[in-house]
Scaffold this motif. Structure first.
Motif, PDB file in Angstrom:
ATOM      1  N   THR A 500       0.845  -1.197   0.000  1.00 20.31           N
ATOM      2  CA  THR A 500       0.000   0.000   0.000  1.00 20.31           C
ATOM      3  C   THR A 500       0.877   1.242   0.000  1.00 20.31           C
ATOM      4  O   THR A 500       1.880   1.318   0.722  1.00 20.31           O
ATOM      5  CB  THR A 500      -0.911   0.021   1.242  1.00 20.31           C
ATOM      6  N   ASN A 504      -1.245   7.481  -0.538  1.00 18.98           N
ATOM      7  CA  ASN A 504      -2.597   7.237  -1.055  1.00 18.98           C
ATOM      8  C   ASN A 504      -2.952   5.786  -0.760  1.00 18.98           C
ATOM      9  O   ASN A 504      -2.541   4.872  -1.460  1.00 18.98           O
ATOM     10  CB  ASN A 504      -2.654   7.519  -2.562  1.00 18.98           C
ATOM     11  N   SER A 506      -5.521   4.198  -1.165  1.00 18.47           N
ATOM     12  CA  SER A 506      -6.372   3.503  -2.134  1.00 18.47           C
ATOM     13  C   SER A 506      -5.564   2.770  -3.190  1.00 18.47           C
ATOM     14  O   SER A 506      -6.102   1.914  -3.895  1.00 18.47           O
ATOM     15  CB  SER A 506      -7.319   4.505  -2.809  1.00 18.47           C
TER      16      SER A 506
END
Length: 830
Positions: A500, A504, A506
């Motif tokens: 990840t 960010n 996402s």
């Protein structure tokens, strides 16, 4: 009634029969000039009609060549035979059996059609003329005195062209026929009173565009109800009123053809043509009719595709999915249908392997799609050259080609925030099953492909590691062991590592990691199954008793190799020895013969099994060898000592028969007991004042816990009670027996043991008692018992010497109980 012209040519001037006059002229005087024919048609007709109207005499129609009436004949109207026709051919007369009347003619008076006359009529009015047949009396009326025939109604040749009538002359006074009846025909003469009609109109036709002059388009047909044989009333001529100069029509065949070359559908697709059909051969005064023909030009492939613009610009994000459309181009074609279909292709450019173009079947657009992943950091733009070409090409117009066009496409790749990228799409790690906790077993790496290059954090998807056997360092991606591994339990572990971006969250990527657990020699071999060998008493020395095999949960690279040995104290045993086989199994052999079940029934042989691992592992397994009786061919028959001492005279069949009889007897007893227990007999009635403990039966279908009728122990409470017969309440006896006699009452002070024995003897000899054991509670302890209570809770002081330390050996609970008793005894002493 005849008339004569020029002494040789005769005419029947009855009502405008001009054709007859023309034909008569031609047959008698030669060919009539064309101008004279027209004069007869245009000039003589009204003069003749006028002449007939003025003159009082009515002329009969001329006779044909086969029916001739001789002049001055006194026999009247007669039919002549063929011989007479031949003999009298040189003598011409008038054909009377055919008359004519003009259609649609009307006047103030009935029209005079003709006159009938016979030579037998002297003019004395004694002859009566009779007319019969089609329309006689209604349409046609005859003057019975003069023989004049008049038409009473207006006639239409299109409804009925001719009428067949019969004429006869009879005596007016006697009504007797003067001569046989004669048949004649009145024909309705045609006039041009019907205009041509196009029954199938209006018409629709098609013709390919760009057709040459004279190309057939269609054919039209008009009909005229007038007589096609007489005159020109039904002679039609066709012409175009509207539609020139594009189309023409042949006057007599009515075939429409193209009259102008290279008519272009894209300029004008539909034409409206008006066609006229005129009778009388198209001359003035003829009647006409019109129809319309709609002519549509069909398409041919005479136009190439053409791009609306020469340069197209598109932009696309670098993370676009494969196969996703990024833009459309359009090549327009003036043609339609199949002729307008085009195919698109990329013919040049630096992205021919990155992009593809396909054709939209509905809109005929070229759709540009992505074939391979894009990377903004690697290449930021692409230039393509696309081509659109017609699929169906008409060879007639190939010289007007080429039927294709090209355009340039500029594609700009835009940067996108992409998820992390692992260094490998999958990972395979190996670890030994004896690896230490927290030891590193492998590492995964990932990076951010964007220019900003965000830091990456790693984690394990715990849905793939429910037992939490592994951990990962969030910073560097090193995977460590969290719990011990066992290859024999689980050889493979499949987990998913998640990367990840820290800037960010996402943007996430996942990668599968397969962890293989490597084997170490941590399991000792053992027997593959629980073996029990059987040794025949009549066996021979060296005979193989049993072959055993071993298994090992470990999985060495070179396979298993086992070593077998006996315990040191069993190496020199006199009974058995072992032998290693080539297939990694072990054979157990007997050293001697003469084994006997009477001497020893079972032998135990401990065997040590070792593997070839590093370090080697071993275990000891015990083989049970049972001595059995066998047949002469070595088949085991019995391994029990009891079977050995049975009389030799009983065979195996006899033993089976005895056993079957025993089983049958047991079945009969069980059935009898079951039937007796299901009889509905009330239980023993309990005394209402008795509140002592009872046994309540629950094995029936009675009242359960509410049923308090149990065994009555009143007898034990009062030894002086009756000693006679007491009927049982729990069963219903089949036969009633007299009470047992001879038993004296139990005196006071007798020991309860004797009383119980007496009752037991009565129960054993009672034929109504059930054939099964029953529980009977005797709560009476007798009178004046020196033993007192048996309860430990009310023990006398002499029991204080009891030691409760043994309870500690029974477990923690009993140990606590022992402490409680010990404390109680200490309190008493205090």
């Amino acid at each position: 009634m005849t008339g004569k012209l020029n002494g040789s040519c005769f005419y029947n001037l009855s009502y405008f029969y001009v054709d007859c006059a023309v034909n008569t002229w031609r047959s008698s005087c030669g060919t009539m000039p064309e101008r004279l024919t027209e004069m007869l048609m245009d000039t003589w007709t009204p003069l003749i009609i006028l002449w007939i109207t003025v003159l009082p005499s009515i002329f009969m129609a001329p006779m044909n060549q086969s029916q001739v009436l001789p002049s001055g004949s006194s026999t009247g109207l007669k039919r002549l035979t063929e011989e007479q026709r031949v003999l009298n051919r040189s003598k011409r007369g008038w054909v009377w059996n055919q008359m004519f009347v003009l259609e649609e003619f009307s006047g103030p008076e009935p029209i005079l059609v003709g006159r009938l006359h016979t030579d037998l009529d002297p003019g004395s009015s004694k002859i009566k003329y009779i007319l019969s047949g089609d329309g006689a009396g209604t349409i046609f009326v005859i003057n019975d005195k003069t023989g004049d025939i008049h038409a009473m109604k207006r006639l239409d040749r299109e409804e009925k062209a001719e009428y067949t009538l019969t004429a006869q002359a009879v005596d007016r006074d006697t009504n007797k026929p003067l001569e046989p009846p004669s048949e004649f025909i009145i024909k309705v003469q045609d006039i041009n009173d019907n205009a041509p009609e196009f029954v199938e109109g209006p018409y629709h036709a098609t013709v390919p565009e760009m057709s040459v002059v004279g190309t057939f388009v269609t054919k039209v047909t008009a009909t005229d109800a007038d007589d096609p044989v007489y005159g020109n009333s039904a002679k039609l001529v066709y012409s175009i009123l509207e539609g020139q100069p594009y189309f023409s029509i042949e006057p007599h065949t009515a075939i429409i053809k193209t009259a102008l070359p290279n008519m272009d559908r894209e300029a004008k697709e539909e034409y409206f043509v008006v066609i006229q059909a005129k009778d009388m051969g198209g001359h003035m005064g003829g009647l006409s009719g019109t129809t319309t023909v709609t002519i549509t030009l069909t398409d041919v492939n005479d136009n190439p595709p053409k791009f609306a613009q020469s340069m197209y610009h598109f932009s696309v994000m670098e993370d676009v999915a494969l196969g996703e459309p990024i833009g459309r181009v359009k090549a327009n074609d003036l043609d339609i249908g199949e002729n307008a279909k085009s195919s698109y292709d990329i013919i040049e450019g630096d992205g021919m392997d990155i992009f593809e173009i396909t054709t939209d079947a509905q809109t005929q657009d070229g759709i540009i799609r992505v074939r391979k992943p894009l990377d903004f950091e690697t290449k930021k733009s692409y230039t393509l050259k696309v081509e659109a070409a017609n699929i169906h090409i008409d060879p007639r117009f190939i010289s007007g080609g080429p039927f294709k066009d090209t355009a340039t496409v500029k594609i700009v790749v835009e940067d996108a925030d992409e998820p992390p990228v692992f260094s490998s799409p999958t990972y395979l790690l190996e670890v030994h099953e004896n690896a230490a906790i927290n030891s590193v077993i492998g590492q995964v790496t990932a990076h951010d492909p964007d220019v900003s290059s965000s830091p990456i954090r790693f984690s394990i998807d715990r849905h793939t590691d429910l037992e939490r056997q592994f951990n990962i360092n969030a910073e560097d991606g090193k995977i460590t062991l969290a719990t011990p591994l066992d290859r024999e339990t689980n050889m493979w572990h499949n987990i998913t590592i998640v990367a990840t971006e820290t800037r960010n969250h996402s943007q996430v990527s996942r990668v599968p990691v397969a962890i293989k657990v490597l084997d170490v020699n941590d399991n000792a071999p053992e027997f593959a199954s629980e073996h029990e060998a059987f040794l025949c008493e009549n066996g021979k020395p060296g005979q193989v008793i049993q072959i055993v095999s071993a298994v090992d949960k470990d999985d060495p690279k070179n396979g298993h190799y086992f070593l077998y040995s006996l315990l040191p104290e069993m190496v020199n045993n006199p009974n058995f020895t072992i032998k290693k086989n080539e297939d990694n199994t072990l054979s157990i052999l007997a050293k001697h013969s003469g084994f006997s079940r009477q001497k020893q029934e079972v032998y135990l042989l401990p065997i040590i099994i070792s593997d070839s691992g590093n370090p080697p592992m071993s275990s000891t397994s015990t083989l049970t060898i049972r001595v059995c009786g066998c047949s002469s061919d070595g088949i085991v028959q019995s391994c029990n000592v009891e079977a050995y001492v049975l009389p030799i005279g009983l065979s195996m069949g006899a033993l089976i028969a005895i056993l079957a009889c025993i089983i049958l007897l047991l079945v009969i007893v069980v059935l009898f007991v079951t039937l007796r227990r299901h009889k509905n007999e009330p239980l023993i009635i309990k005394d209402d004042e008795d509140v002592r403990e009872n046994i309540i039966r629950y094995d029936d279908e009675g009242g359960g816990e509410e049923d308090t009728e149990a065994f009555d122990i009143a007898t034990l409470q009062n030894p002086d009670g009756i000693n006679g017969f007491l009927p049982r309440k729990d069963i219903k006896p089949d036969l009633q027996f007299m009470p047992r006699q001879g038993l004296a009452p139990v005196p006071n002070g007798v020991d309860v043991d004797e009383f119980i024995n007496v009752r037991l003897h009565e129960a054993d000899n009672d034929p109504t008692a059930p054939p099964y054991d029953s529980i009977q509670i005797y709560g009476y302890e007798g009178r004046g018992s020196a033993a007192g209570s048996l309860s430990s809770l009310e023990s006398s002081a002499s029991d204080s010497d009891q030691n409760f330390d043994y309870l500690s050996e029974w477990g923690p609970r009993f140990k606590r109980l022992g402490e409680l008793y010990s404390v109680g005894e200490s309190d008493k002493e205090t």
